[in-house]
Design an enzyme around this catalytic site. Structure first.
Site, PDB file in Angstrom:
ATOM      1  N   GLY A 167       0.865  -1.178   0.000  1.00  0.00           N
ATOM      2  CA  GLY A 167       0.000   0.000   0.000  1.00  0.00           C
ATOM      3  C   GLY A 167       0.901   1.227   0.000  1.00  0.00           C
ATOM      4  N   LEU A 168       0.319   2.366   0.263  1.00  0.00           N
ATOM      5  CA  LEU A 168       1.151   3.575   0.202  1.00  0.00           C
ATOM      6  C   LEU A 168       2.301   3.497   1.184  1.00  0.00           C
ATOM      7  CD1 LEU A 168      -1.544   6.254  -0.494  1.00  0.00           C
ATOM      8  CD2 LEU A 168       0.345   5.564  -1.954  1.00  0.00           C
ATOM      9  N   ARG A 207     -15.044  13.547  11.442  1.00  0.00           N
ATOM     10  CA  ARG A 207     -15.910  12.407  11.134  1.00  0.00           C
ATOM     11  C   ARG A 207     -16.664  11.861  12.341  1.00  0.00           C
ATOM     12  NH1 ARG A 207     -11.568   9.501   7.091  1.00  0.00           N
ATOM     13  NH2 ARG A 207     -11.820  11.081   5.489  1.00  0.00           N
TER      14      ARG A 207
HETATM   15  C1  LIG Z   1     -12.718   3.914   0.378  1.00  0.00           C
HETATM   16  C2  LIG Z   1     -11.590   4.570   1.108  1.00  0.00           C
HETATM   17  C3  LIG Z   1     -11.220   5.859   0.783  1.00  0.00           C
HETATM   18  C4  LIG Z   1     -10.185   6.483   1.469  1.00  0.00           C
HETATM   19  N1  LIG Z   1      -9.835   7.757   1.126  1.00  0.00           N
HETATM   20  C5  LIG Z   1      -8.814   8.358   1.784  1.00  0.00           C
HETATM   21  C6  LIG Z   1      -8.413   9.666   1.421  1.00  0.00           C
HETATM   22  O1  LIG Z   1      -8.954  10.283   0.527  1.00  0.00           O
HETATM   23  N2  LIG Z   1      -7.395  10.230   2.112  1.00  0.00           N
HETATM   24  C7  LIG Z   1      -6.747   9.584   3.125  1.00  0.00           C
HETATM   25  O2  LIG Z   1      -5.817  10.140   3.697  1.00  0.00           O
HETATM   26  N3  LIG Z   1      -7.096   8.318   3.460  1.00  0.00           N
HETATM   27  C8  LIG Z   1      -8.104   7.698   2.818  1.00  0.00           C
HETATM   28  N4  LIG Z   1      -8.462   6.423   3.172  1.00  0.00           N
HETATM   29  C9  LIG Z   1      -7.635   5.677   4.127  1.00  0.00           C
HETATM   30  C10 LIG Z   1      -6.387   5.165   3.431  1.00  0.00           C
HETATM   31  O3  LIG Z   1      -6.707   4.744   2.144  1.00  0.00           O
HETATM   32  C11 LIG Z   1      -5.712   4.021   4.162  1.00  0.00           C
HETATM   33  O4  LIG Z   1      -5.606   4.303   5.513  1.00  0.00           O
HETATM   34  C12 LIG Z   1      -4.326   3.780   3.604  1.00  0.00           C
HETATM   35  O5  LIG Z   1      -4.372   3.656   2.212  1.00  0.00           O
HETATM   36  C13 LIG Z   1      -3.662   2.574   4.228  1.00  0.00           C
HETATM   37  O6  LIG Z   1      -2.425   2.377   3.588  1.00  0.00           O
HETATM   38  P1  LIG Z   1      -1.423   1.262   4.081  1.00  0.00           P
HETATM   39  O7  LIG Z   1      -0.265   1.293   3.164  1.00  0.00           O
HETATM   40  O8  LIG Z   1      -1.147   1.440   5.519  1.00  0.00           O
HETATM   41  O9  LIG Z   1      -2.209  -0.116   3.945  1.00  0.00           O
HETATM   42  P2  LIG Z   1      -3.007  -0.800   2.665  1.00  0.00           P
HETATM   43  O10 LIG Z   1      -3.168   0.114   1.529  1.00  0.00           O
HETATM   44  O11 LIG Z   1      -4.182  -1.406   3.289  1.00  0.00           O
HETATM   45  O12 LIG Z   1      -1.991  -1.906   2.210  1.00  0.00           O
HETATM   46  C14 LIG Z   1      -1.784  -3.085   2.951  1.00  0.00           C
HETATM   47  C15 LIG Z   1      -0.823  -3.959   2.190  1.00  0.00           C
HETATM   48  O13 LIG Z   1      -0.416  -5.015   3.028  1.00  0.00           O
HETATM   49  C16 LIG Z   1      -0.542  -6.251   2.346  1.00  0.00           C
HETATM   50  N5  LIG Z   1      -0.781  -7.270   3.355  1.00  0.00           N
HETATM   51  C17 LIG Z   1      -1.671  -7.251   4.373  1.00  0.00           C
HETATM   52  N6  LIG Z   1      -1.523  -8.347   5.126  1.00  0.00           N
HETATM   53  C18 LIG Z   1      -0.530  -9.071   4.566  1.00  0.00           C
HETATM   54  C19 LIG Z   1       0.079 -10.299   4.882  1.00  0.00           C
HETATM   55  N7  LIG Z   1      -0.276 -11.007   5.948  1.00  0.00           N
HETATM   56  N8  LIG Z   1       1.059 -10.751   4.058  1.00  0.00           N
HETATM   57  C20 LIG Z   1       1.453 -10.043   2.965  1.00  0.00           C
HETATM   58  N9  LIG Z   1       0.923  -8.864   2.652  1.00  0.00           N
HETATM   59  C21 LIG Z   1      -0.056  -8.388   3.430  1.00  0.00           C
HETATM   60  C22 LIG Z   1      -1.664  -6.041   1.353  1.00  0.00           C
HETATM   61  O14 LIG Z   1      -1.564  -6.950   0.319  1.00  0.00           O
HETATM   62  C23 LIG Z   1      -1.382  -4.606   0.928  1.00  0.00           C
HETATM   63  O15 LIG Z   1      -0.395  -4.610  -0.066  1.00  0.00           O
HETATM   64  C24 LIG Z   1      -9.515   5.799   2.505  1.00  0.00           C
HETATM   65  C25 LIG Z   1      -9.891   4.507   2.837  1.00  0.00           C
HETATM   66  C26 LIG Z   1     -10.940   3.908   2.159  1.00  0.00           C
HETATM   67  C27 LIG Z   1     -11.371   2.551   2.578  1.00  0.00           C
END
Ligand SMILES: Cc1cc2nc3c(=O)[nH]c(=O)nc-3n(C[C@H](O)[C@H](O)[C@H](O)COP(=O)(O)OP(=O)(O)OC[C@H]3O[C@@H](n4cnc5c(N)ncnc54)[C@H](O)[C@@H]3O)c2cc1C
Length: 700
Positions: free
Chosen positions: A91-92, A391
């Site tokens: 993810g990001l 929110r």
């Molecule tokens: C519909 C929606 C709209 C949103 N809009 C916004 C917005 O406009 N602005 C904002 O700031 N936030 C927004 N958010 C929140 C934001 O998108 C998330 O908090 C953020 O993208 C999370 O990023 P991350 O990299 O932490 O995790 P994620 O993007 O959830 O990535 C998780 C990664 O971990 C991997 N993974 C998980 N478990 C395992 C495992 N056991 N083994 C291997 N890989 C694994 C997955 O495959 C994935 O690649 C939104 C959320 C949603 C649901």
């Protein structure tokens, strides 16, 4: 004579009664005193995390990060080449970390569940990303972004982390623009901004309603470059199922690798690294129905927790006010309508109950209700912030109106989000330009044109502020194990402001971890690559295999989803928007019953050693059940209302959250004590040095 005896008897009876009452009262006092002493003993013996343990640098708030960077230990380029880092997640947070660490020269092994890094849940993010650029010249600054975030989180976040987040926010925008992320621009070519909840400035950078997608494509291109150069080895469709710890020469356990399942072949594999970074996202899917992607899970977090990493503030979950209401019993997903829509959309319900009843019966539409009969309840209750209150505040206000019978759809669980004013003011074309894809999505799902009739929205689970506890370096309590993005307990306190998750994920991955991890790795340069034949790897793999075998052997009668759905309903009813001590206790008992049902009656078809979606879901559900319980335990212990955690016993006469700063101004961290044992509470006090704690006020 007889009379005398009667009087005597009555007197003895009365005296007995008085004595019993006095004894009861004395017993009550003694009991209260014993309870007080027990509480004081508990308080005194609860372990505490000090600022030194959290590695918070000394000095003025605005210099902490600079000082840290000036004095941290570095790893020279030749040594970087000798060090391997596992990054779980694309993810990001994960993609930006993996790309940055590889660019710096480390060898990265990057894992994700999806078939492409680009499909991580972050792709769904819609509305935007915050930064304190002050392009609008509307009074924004790093301090203001810091302050809004601290206040928005109801004063339950760490000051030093939040300030650093605000500080690096501007670098993120520069980085992403350099990558070619197509942020929206104004007519003159400058980057455009809009407003999000909890702020009175416009500081949100966006790419239509697809900001997450564009940012992830930016991070993905940086990642792809490193994959091409051989610095990142990418493992798609691999799911981490455990972390491997190996003791160092002093007997201290350090994260040295992972066990992962190849989701296509079902093979369990072992991977070594000098450090492990987890960016696995949030655990909102505990509620079954949420806005999160279907594969979002809390299992990686639980694996860390079981190995000694603390789980912080699990009860802080965000309920987003603008989601498309649930419309049936066979739904597996809820859809978000971005908060950006609250820039121009106005939220209302009818003023008259009879109008609400007619709407619920489908006799009239929102557009049929005249202006004077509409209650713009957010504008009425919070004149200063209006539709842009945070929110948690907006969600509770919607629930309050619906609970009173003013809901506008057939279930009575929806409010209107209306663009008629904006269309009149700006024209339909401008509204379509800004939000077109969101309108289209709404129409596809609800089969109603939101340009002509107001949208219907209702709160839904969206984000989890709680997560794995990390110190200032983003390191967990397990050495060599780092946690980033939504998976950690983050910088948002009890409530995250809109557009701040993307900011935090990218801050962690691009600008914080690449510095702080070096402070750890500089001591690891002498550690050779280890064989995955070591007994610790073999034991971890065996434990994973045993768990899978146990699940496959149950062959009960219930599908994974049916049990998950039941868990979700319990979570929503007992650990949802309004929580009470009584309800939480009932919820915990019900979750315990679900756990039993799951482990005795789940049915997983197919084989373990091949592609098996049901097995994947079952493994995740086993952990969601544990997380749900932990959320309830944390919510029960936190006898106050703050941000997304609303205990009905603690509210002001106007129904606003009532904090108890004298008792709960700390991060509630939970330590795993073993299966079926209660976790231990550890506190990280939040002694505010730089910010005055106030009651949140969005009214004036
Ligand atoms: C519909 C929606 C709209 C949103 N809009 C916004 C917005 O406009 N602005 C904002 O700031 N936030 C927004 N958010 C929140 C934001 O998108 C998330 O908090 C953020 O993208 C999370 O990023 P991350 O990299 O932490 O995790 P994620 O993007 O959830 O990535 C998780 C990664 O971990 C991997 N993974 C998980 N478990 C395992 C495992 N056991 N083994 C291997 N890989 C694994 C997955 O495959 C994935 O690649 C939104 C959320 C949603 C649901």
């Amino acid at each position: 004579m007889a009379k005398k005896e009667e009087i005597k008897e009555a007197a003895v009876k009365a005296a007995k009664k008085v004595a019993v009452k006095a004894a009861e009262a004395a017993l009550g006092v003694a009991e209260a005193a014993v309870n007080k002493v027990a509480e004081a003993v508990k308080e005194a013996t609860t372990p505490v995390i000090t600022p030194e343990m959290a590695k918070i640098p000394a000095g003025p708030l605005e210099l902490k990060w600079t000082n840290y960077k000036n004095h941290q230990k570095l790893v020279n380029p030749a040594n970087k080449r000798r060090l391997d880092i596992i990054v779980v997640g694309t993810g990001l947070a994960g993609a930006s970390a993996a790309a940055s660490l590889a660019e710096m020269g480390f060898n990265v092994l990057n894992f994700c569940i999806q078939d492409s890094p680009r499909r991580a849940h972050s792709i769904a993010a819609q509305g935007g990303i915050n930064a304190a650029k002050n392009y609008q010249n509307d009074g924004d600054s790093v301090y203001r972004l810091y302050y809004d975030t601290i206040k928005g989180g109801d004063y339950r976040a760490r000051e030093a982390n939040v300030y650093r987040l605000a500080e690096v926010s501007n670098n993120i925008i520069d980085q992403c623009v350099a990558q070619g992320v197509p942020f929206a621009r104004e007519y003159g070519g400058l980057l455009d901004n809009r407003s999000f909840g909890g702020a009175q400035v416009s500081r949100t950078f966006y790419a239509k309603g697809q900001t997450g997608q564009q940012l992830l494509l930016g991070a993905y291109s940086a990642l792809s470059r490193q994959i091409g150069k051989g610095k990142v080895k990418m493992y798609t469709r691999y799911e981490m199922l455990d972390i491997v710890l190996i003791p160092d020469e002093n007997g201290e356990k350090r994260a040295r690798g992972i066990i992962a399942r190849n989701l296509v072949t079902g093979r369990i594999e072992r991977f070594f690294a000098h450090a492990v970074v987890v960016g696995s996202g949030g655990y909102g899917n505990t509620f079954f129905l949420s806005t999160n992607a279907m594969a979002s899970n809390g299992s990686a977090a639980m694996q860390m927790y079981r190995h000694g990493a603390l789980f912080a503030n699990p009860c802080y979950a965000q309920i987003h006010p603008t989601c498309i209401p649930k419309h049936g019993d066979f739904q597996s997903k809820l859809t978000l309508m971005s908060e950006s829509l609250r820039n121009d959309g106005r939220i209302w319900v009818p003023k008259k109950l009879e109008d609400a009843k007619r709407l619920q019966a489908g006799e009239i539409k929102g557009r049929d209700i005249p202006e004077e009969d509409r209650d713009y309840y957010l504008e009425r209750r919070y004149p200063a912030f209006g539709n842009l209150v945070p929110r948690d505040v907006a969600s509770r206000a919607a629930k309050e109106r619906c609970d009173k019978g003013y809901g506008v759809n057939n279930t009575g669980l929806a409010v209107f989000l209306d663009f008629s004013d904006a269309i009149q003011r700006l024209g339909k074309d401008v509204v379509a330009q800004k939000y077109g894809n969101l309108f289209q999505m709404y129409e596809k799902i609800v089969d109603e044109n939101p340009y002509e009739n107001p949208m219907m929205i209702f709160p839904a689970i969206h984000y989890t502020m709680g997560g794995i506890w990390v110190d200032y370096e983003l390191q967990t309590t397990v050495k060599g194990l780092f946690c980033i993005g939504e998976a950690n307990f983050s910088d948002h306190g009890a409530n995250r402001l809109g557009a701040s998750a993307l900011m935090q994920g990218l801050a962690d991955g691009y600008f914080v971890l690449p510095y702080t991890i070096q402070n750890y790795l500089s001591d690891q340069i002498g550690v050779p690559r280890m064989s995955t034949d070591l007994p610790e790897f073999a034991e971890a793999e065996k434990a994973v295999q045993d768990k899978i075998d146990k699940l496959m052997a149950i062959q009960g009668k219930r599908s994974v989803d049916s049990i998950h759905k039941e868990l979700g309903l319990i979570m929503w009813d007992f650990v949802g928007m309004g929580r009470t001590a009584e309800g939480l206790k009932e919820g915990i008992a019900k979750i315990d019953a679900i756990k039993k049902e799951f482990w005795t009656n789940v049915y997983i078809p197919g084989e373990a050693n091949s592609l098996n979606n049901e097995l994947e879901k079952a493994l995740r559900l086993a952990d969601f059940i544990e997380i749900g319980r932990l959320m309830a335990v944390d919510a029960l212990h936190r006898e106050e209302s703050c941000g997304g955690h609303f205990r009905e016993e603690y509210q002001t006469p106007e129904g606003e959250a009532l904090r108890q700063d004298d008792k709960f101004a700390y991060v509630g961290c939970w330590k795993y004590m073993g299966d079926d044992k209660e976790p231990q509470l550890i506190k990280e006090p939040l002694d505010y040095e730089f910010t005055e704690r106030k009651t949140r006020n969005y009214k004036n």
